[in-house]
Write an enzyme that holds these catalytic residues in place. Structure first.
Site, mmCIF file in Angstrom:
data_model
loop_
_atom_site.group_PDB
_atom_site.id
_atom_site.type_symbol
_atom_site.label_atom_id
_atom_site.label_comp_id
_atom_site.label_asym_id
_atom_site.label_seq_id
_atom_site.Cartn_x
_atom_site.Cartn_y
_atom_site.Cartn_z
ATOM 1 C CG HIS A 98 -0.033 -0.236 2.405
ATOM 2 N ND1 HIS A 98 0.068 -1.265 2.970
ATOM 3 C CD2 HIS A 98 -0.002 0.620 3.427
ATOM 4 C CE1 HIS A 98 0.675 -1.473 4.329
ATOM 5 N NE2 HIS A 98 0.527 0.015 4.482
ATOM 6 C CG HIS A 100 1.010 5.290 4.221
ATOM 7 N ND1 HIS A 100 0.172 5.169 5.515
ATOM 8 C CD2 HIS A 100 1.635 4.006 4.286
ATOM 9 C CE1 HIS A 100 0.402 4.062 5.906
ATOM 10 N NE2 HIS A 100 1.347 3.382 5.384
#
Ligand code: AMP
Ligand code: ZN
Length: 132
Positions: A98, A100
């Site tokens: 992922h 951010h």
């Protein structure tokens, strides 16, 4: 598989979706650094950068750019940080790749990591090891 982001992608766990397409989902981080902090994830379960093919990475970074654009335009954020904690030693808690995307404000008091100087010769030794 017991992956919280896979559960978010399947809809088993609720999320506040910022963007979705066939390959990628972006949703609000439940504990934001700043309001609007968004996570951009591949829908396929990939653990980290090493697990991801180039096409997937290209798709992800395009959505990171779209999210950043929205944060700047709609939250009046003058800028944002893009970060990936790649592997547990780097702070990765959720083992599903992922990005951010963290909107920044003037005087938001967020400090990034401390820096240091190289000792004599250290930089060239390191360079010899990592040059591609
Ligand atoms: P990392 O430390 O890079 O693995 O970041 C994982 C992020 O996922 C953290 O910033 C958490 O706040 C966020 N997070 C964990 N569970 C959820 C959830 N159910 N919904 C949204 N964000 C979450
Ligand atoms: Zn997953």
């Amino acid at each position: 598989m017991d992956c919280i982001f896979c559960k978010i992608i399947s809809g088993e766990v609720p999320s506040l979706k910022v963007y979705e397409d066939e390959f990628t989902l972006a949703f609000l981080d439940i504990n934001p650094v700043n309001p609007g902090h968004t996570l951009v994830v591949p829908k396929k379960h990939l653990v980290n950068f090493e697990d991801a093919d180039e096409e997937t990475l290209c798709r992800l970074i395009k959505i990171v750019k779209k999210v950043g654009f929205s944060l700047k335009n709609n939250l009046s954020a003058p800028g944002y940080n893009v970060a990936v904690n790649n592997d547990p030693i780097a702070g990765q808690v959720v083992p599903h790749l992922h990005f951010h995307v963290i909107p920044r404000k003037e005087n938001d008091n967020i400090k990034l990591w401390p820096q240091r100087s190289y000792a004599g010769g250290e930089a060239t030794e390191i360079l010899k090891k990592i040059k591609i």
